[in-house]
Design a protein around this motif. Structure first.
Motif, PDB file in Angstrom:
ATOM      1  N   VAL A  24       0.836  -1.200   0.000  1.00  0.00           N
ATOM      2  CA  VAL A  24       0.000   0.000   0.000  1.00  0.00           C
ATOM      3  C   VAL A  24       0.876   1.256   0.000  1.00  0.00           C
ATOM      4  CG1 VAL A  24      -1.643   1.364   1.345  1.00  0.00           C
ATOM      5  CG2 VAL A  24      -2.005  -1.091   1.053  1.00  0.00           C
ATOM      6  N   VAL A  25       1.923   1.239   0.832  1.00  0.00           N
ATOM      7  CA  VAL A  25       2.826   2.387   0.885  1.00  0.00           C
ATOM      8  C   VAL A  25       3.472   2.628  -0.477  1.00  0.00           C
ATOM      9  CG1 VAL A  25       4.979   3.265   1.857  1.00  0.00           C
ATOM     10  CG2 VAL A  25       3.299   2.178   3.346  1.00  0.00           C
ATOM     11  N   SER A  27       2.479   1.588  -3.427  1.00  0.00           N
ATOM     12  CA  SER A  27       1.466   1.947  -4.416  1.00  0.00           C
ATOM     13  C   SER A  27       1.036   3.404  -4.276  1.00  0.00           C
ATOM     14  CB  SER A  27       0.250   1.025  -4.278  1.00  0.00           C
ATOM     15  OG  SER A  27      -0.762   1.398  -5.169  1.00  0.00           O
ATOM     16  N   VAL A  28       0.756   3.828  -3.040  1.00  0.00           N
ATOM     17  CA  VAL A  28       0.305   5.200  -2.816  1.00  0.00           C
ATOM     18  C   VAL A  28       1.392   6.195  -3.205  1.00  0.00           C
ATOM     19  CG1 VAL A  28      -0.369   6.878  -1.050  1.00  0.00           C
ATOM     20  CG2 VAL A  28      -1.353   4.580  -1.024  1.00  0.00           C
ATOM     21  N   LYS A  31       1.831   6.473  -7.059  1.00  0.00           N
ATOM     22  CA  LYS A  31       0.793   7.285  -7.690  1.00  0.00           C
ATOM     23  C   LYS A  31       0.886   8.752  -7.260  1.00  0.00           C
ATOM     24  CE  LYS A  31      -2.532   3.557  -8.419  1.00  0.00           C
ATOM     25  NZ  LYS A  31      -2.602   3.758  -9.874  1.00  0.00           N
ATOM     26  N   HIS A  32       1.507   8.997  -6.103  1.00  0.00           N
ATOM     27  CA  HIS A  32       1.654  10.370  -5.622  1.00  0.00           C
ATOM     28  C   HIS A  32       2.684  11.128  -6.453  1.00  0.00           C
ATOM     29  CE1 HIS A  32       1.681  13.684  -2.761  1.00  0.00           C
ATOM     30  NE2 HIS A  32       3.012  13.599  -2.686  1.00  0.00           N
ATOM     31  N   SER A 162      -1.872   0.769   6.407  1.00  0.00           N
ATOM     32  CA  SER A 162      -2.545   0.942   5.119  1.00  0.00           C
ATOM     33  C   SER A 162      -3.519   2.111   5.143  1.00  0.00           C
ATOM     34  CB  SER A 162      -3.286  -0.354   4.746  1.00  0.00           C
ATOM     35  OG  SER A 162      -2.394  -1.436   4.627  1.00  0.00           O
ATOM     36  N   VAL A 163      -4.352   2.157   6.175  1.00  0.00           N
ATOM     37  CA  VAL A 163      -5.370   3.206   6.252  1.00  0.00           C
ATOM     38  C   VAL A 163      -4.725   4.581   6.410  1.00  0.00           C
ATOM     39  CG1 VAL A 163      -7.275   4.108   7.618  1.00  0.00           C
ATOM     40  CG2 VAL A 163      -7.140   1.651   7.151  1.00  0.00           C
ATOM     41  N   THR A 165      -1.642   5.542   5.720  1.00  0.00           N
ATOM     42  CA  THR A 165      -0.848   5.934   4.555  1.00  0.00           C
ATOM     43  C   THR A 165      -1.728   6.518   3.463  1.00  0.00           C
ATOM     44  OG1 THR A 165       0.876   4.282   4.978  1.00  0.00           O
ATOM     45  CG2 THR A 165       0.680   5.107   2.723  1.00  0.00           C
ATOM     46  N   ALA A 166      -2.816   5.814   3.174  1.00  0.00           N
ATOM     47  CA  ALA A 166      -3.737   6.310   2.152  1.00  0.00           C
ATOM     48  C   ALA A 166      -4.309   7.673   2.518  1.00  0.00           C
ATOM     49  CB  ALA A 166      -4.869   5.306   1.939  1.00  0.00           C
ATOM     50  N   ALA A 167      -4.497   7.917   3.818  1.00  0.00           N
ATOM     51  CA  ALA A 167      -5.088   9.183   4.262  1.00  0.00           C
ATOM     52  C   ALA A 167      -4.069  10.309   4.362  1.00  0.00           C
ATOM     53  CB  ALA A 167      -5.776   8.986   5.613  1.00  0.00           C
ATOM     54  N   PRO A 170      -1.349  11.907   0.547  1.00  0.00           N
ATOM     55  CA  PRO A 170      -1.741  13.007  -0.353  1.00  0.00           C
ATOM     56  C   PRO A 170      -1.458  14.404   0.209  1.00  0.00           C
ATOM     57  CG  PRO A 170      -3.381  11.283  -0.426  1.00  0.00           C
ATOM     58  CD  PRO A 170      -2.429  10.904   0.676  1.00  0.00           C
TER      59      PRO A 170
END
Length: 424
Positions: A24-25, A27-28, A31-32, A162-163, A165-167, A170
């Motif tokens: 997740v890290v 991937s995020v 895309k960042h 995961s949660v 990092t996604a939050a 960005p």
């Protein structure tokens, strides 16, 4: 073999959950921004060896705790002794993480990548100290035959990481990753402490260091930590070498490294589960039988992982980067990475077998040989053949270790019967 598989499956899912967090890290961040992903790759080049050294030192507990499977409470003094070692290695690792910006600048990493690190080193240094404070909970539970309980701290860590990092990525970039990592590690440490206390049936408490016992533990744990440190330290050098090629190749290398972690999950879980079985073996035949079963299961798991990556590799790449050039580089190097990972999986099982025999010093020597050659070749190879040459060099180094570790285990396992008789 069935008992070994039952012990390994929970460990596999625990590693898978931890891998989900890492995926997740990556991937995020991919895309960042590509530069952000490249900076994270540079950071993990030091974080991975530092955290792995702490974890390696804690894994040295296995053969010492395994003998107390029928009386877990009696292992408490060993757990106390191990904390002194883990906190020491954790402090050293935290200092290494804090030095990443300076190290990256000296080794020629592009300035934009170094500046992107921001506050990440400080948060990850704090995370390492929290991780070290757990005192080897996973290793202790595995040695006591309670590998199922290992899943829960990792599950908590993976979900929280995961949660968050996604939050947080960005708006905060890599600083968000650092915050997420520290919070996730703290939550996992709390859960691990509760589970360990229940497994031991008594509180661990505090006690003065037992120097003689700590030295005995260190004779196994420190070489094991050194072995892990050599491996990930050299892989860190490889990453730094890759980062001197181009930003896209550095990002591709980060993705390939993450996928390698996926490939290693089966073999590492089986290797860890085999430690108590080899350590408790009464004779040479029993030790080798347990090791053969572990090797067979590890090879099978590696082949399954390779098949999944080859079959779904193109679809998976979209999860890691929006940059078509990065995805193309990863796909081109995927077969070479799989060869390197398969050899790495095979040598890992043999290495953990040596740890179970309390012969981790021998494994340290083998790693010094195999990965010593790799570190000497990394920069010249990167300059001449790029990251393609680097992954070919890693495959050769891992192949050499398969031979060295396997030969070492065969030689030292021949002394099991003699050691058992002497102990009696």
């Amino acid at each position: 073999m069935i008992a070994l598989l039952r012990a390994a499956v929970p460990l596999f899912f625990a590693m898978a959950m931890g891998m989900v967090g890492s995926l997740v890290v990556t991937s995020v961040l991919g895309k960042h921004d590509t530069v952000t992903l490249a900076a994270f790759a540079v950071m993990t080049a030091v974080l991975n060896p530092a955290s792995a050294a702490v974890q390696g030192a804690l894994r040295g507990l296995g053969p010492f705790v395994a003998q107390y499977r029928d009386d877990p409470g009696a292992a408490v003094p060993i757990v106390r002794d191990a904390r002194w070692l883990s906190l020491t290695t954790g402090t050293v690792g935290a200092l290494a993480v804090l030095s990443v910006p300076l190290l990256a600048g000296v080794t020629g990493v592009p300035g934009e990548v170094v500046r992107e690190l921001g506050l990440l080193p400080y948060f990850l240094a704090a995370y390492l100290l929290v991780f070290a404070s757990t005192g080897g909970t996973s290793t202790i539970l595995i040695a006591l035959g309670r590998s199922r309980n290992v899943l829960w701290p990792t599950l908590v860590s993976g979900l929280v990481l995961s949660v968050l990092t996604a939050a947080l990525v960005p708006p905060l970039g890599l600083t968000g990753v650092g915050i997420a990592w520290l919070i996730a590690g703290t939550a996992a440490a709390g859960v691990a402490s509760l589970i360990l206390r229940r497994a031991l049936g008594r509180p661990i408490g505090q006690a003065r260091p037992r120097i003689a016992e700590i030295i005995s533990l260190a004779k196994v744990s420190v070489p094991l930590a050194g072995t892990v440190l050599i491996k990930f330290g050299v892989l860190g050098v490889v990453t730094f070498a890759a980062s001197t090629t181009s930003t896209r190749d550095t990002a591709a290398h980060a993705v390939l490294t993450t996928l390698t972690g996926f490939m290693m999950m089966a073999s590492l879980s089986i290797a860890q589960a085999s430690v108590p079985e080899v350590a408790r073996a009464a004779d040479t035949a029993g030790a080798r039988r347990a090791q053969r079963a572990a090797a067979l299961l590890a090879i099978t798991g590696t082949l399954v992982g390779a098949g999944l990556l080859l079959g779904f590799g193109e679809r998976l790449m979209v999860l890691f980067s929006d940059d078509a050039a990065v995805r193309e580089r990863v796909l081109a190097l995927l077969p070479l990475m799989l060869v390197s990972s398969a050899a790495d999986a095979a040598q890992a099982v043999q290495g953990m077998g040596l740890t179970a025999l309390k012969r981790s010093a021998a494994s340290l020597v083998y790693f010094a040989i195999g990965y010593g050659l790799l570190v000497l070749a990394a920069v010249p190879v990167a300059r001449t053949w790029g990251i393609t040459g680097l992954w070919a060099a890693m495959a050769v180094a891992n192949g050499l270790l398969v031979v060295l570790q396997g030969t070492g285990f065969h030689r030292h396992s021949a002394k099991v019967s003699t050691a058992a008789a002497t102990a009696m």
